[in-house]
Motif scaffolding. Structure first.
Motif, PDB file in Angstrom:
ATOM      1  N   GLU A 111      -6.581  -4.062   5.677  1.00 50.89           N
ATOM      2  CA  GLU A 111      -6.223  -3.940   4.190  1.00 50.89           C
ATOM      3  C   GLU A 111      -5.100  -3.762   3.270  1.00 50.89           C
ATOM      4  N   PRO A 112      -5.340  -4.415   1.757  1.00 51.41           N
ATOM      5  CA  PRO A 112      -4.453  -4.605   1.045  1.00 51.41           C
ATOM      6  C   PRO A 112      -3.425  -4.142   1.640  1.00 51.41           C
ATOM      7  N   ILE A 113      -1.621  -4.847   1.257  1.00 54.99           N
ATOM      8  CA  ILE A 113      -0.786  -4.260   0.954  1.00 54.99           C
ATOM      9  C   ILE A 113       0.413  -3.959  -0.637  1.00 54.99           C
ATOM     10  N   ARG A 114       0.554  -3.190  -0.781  1.00 54.72           N
ATOM     11  CA  ARG A 114       1.117  -3.252  -2.264  1.00 54.72           C
ATOM     12  C   ARG A 114       1.686  -3.446  -2.623  1.00 54.72           C
ATOM     13  N   PHE A 119       3.520  -1.221   1.213  1.00 56.06           N
ATOM     14  CA  PHE A 119       3.173  -0.291   0.761  1.00 56.06           C
ATOM     15  C   PHE A 119       1.121  -0.365   1.715  1.00 56.06           C
ATOM     16  N   ARG A 120       1.283   0.420   1.972  1.00 53.50           N
ATOM     17  CA  ARG A 120      -0.379   0.738   2.727  1.00 53.50           C
ATOM     18  C   ARG A 120      -1.418   1.677   1.426  1.00 53.50           C
ATOM     19  N   PRO A 121      -2.240   1.550   0.802  1.00 54.05           N
ATOM     20  CA  PRO A 121      -3.095   2.369   0.435  1.00 54.05           C
ATOM     21  C   PRO A 121      -2.638   3.498  -0.159  1.00 54.05           C
ATOM     22  N   ASP A 122      -2.506   4.212   1.152  1.00 53.43           N
ATOM     23  CA  ASP A 122      -2.641   5.286   1.320  1.00 53.43           C
ATOM     24  C   ASP A 122      -0.934   6.231   0.192  1.00 53.43           C
ATOM     25  N   GLU A 162       4.766   3.692   3.059  1.00 52.19           N
ATOM     26  CA  GLU A 162       6.013   2.637   2.514  1.00 52.19           C
ATOM     27  C   GLU A 162       6.373   2.773   4.134  1.00 52.19           C
ATOM     28  N   TYR A 163       6.653   0.869   3.776  1.00 46.90           N
ATOM     29  CA  TYR A 163       6.857   0.420   5.096  1.00 46.90           C
ATOM     30  C   TYR A 163       7.919  -0.591   5.187  1.00 46.90           C
ATOM     31  N   LEU A 164       8.861  -0.781   6.070  1.00 46.00           N
ATOM     32  CA  LEU A 164       9.426  -1.924   6.389  1.00 46.00           C
ATOM     33  C   LEU A 164       9.670  -2.797   7.607  1.00 46.00           C
TER      34      LEU A 164
END
Length: 93
Positions: free
Chosen positions: A31-34, A80-83, A86-88
């Motif tokens: 998936e794309p990451i934003r 950020f994932r599509p949903d 947030e991730y670090l």
């Protein structure tokens, strides 16, 4: 009874071929990451990075400058994932 979700596997891979000055961040996920951003903790300076969308299979280069780039610095990647979650993730060099 609680529901458990499967752990999210970090989709990023770091190509260190250009180290210690250049690190290529590759999105190996499906998936794309934003909103990918990178910050540097420790010696050196990271050229500003903001990628609105990093598609699956896409990559971006991180360029680090400074006189002493030997071990001791840590790059922190935020996305950020599509949903919208947030991730670090951090990596050292």
């Amino acid at each position: 009874m609680s529901s458990r979700s499967v752990a999210y596997e970090v989709p990023l891979w770091i190509d260190r071929e250009g180290a210690p000055r250049v690190y290529r961040v590759c999105n190996l996920g499906d998936e794309p990451i934003r909103g990918l951003r990178a910050t540097l903790l420790g010696p050196g300076h990271l050229e500003p990075v903001h990628v609105p969308v990093l598609t699956s299979g896409g990559d971006v280069s991180l360029t680090v400058v400074g006189p002493d780039l030997e071990r001791g610095s840590v790059a922190v990647l935020r996305w950020f994932r599509p949903d919208g979650t947030e991730y670090l993730w951090r990596f050292s060099f």
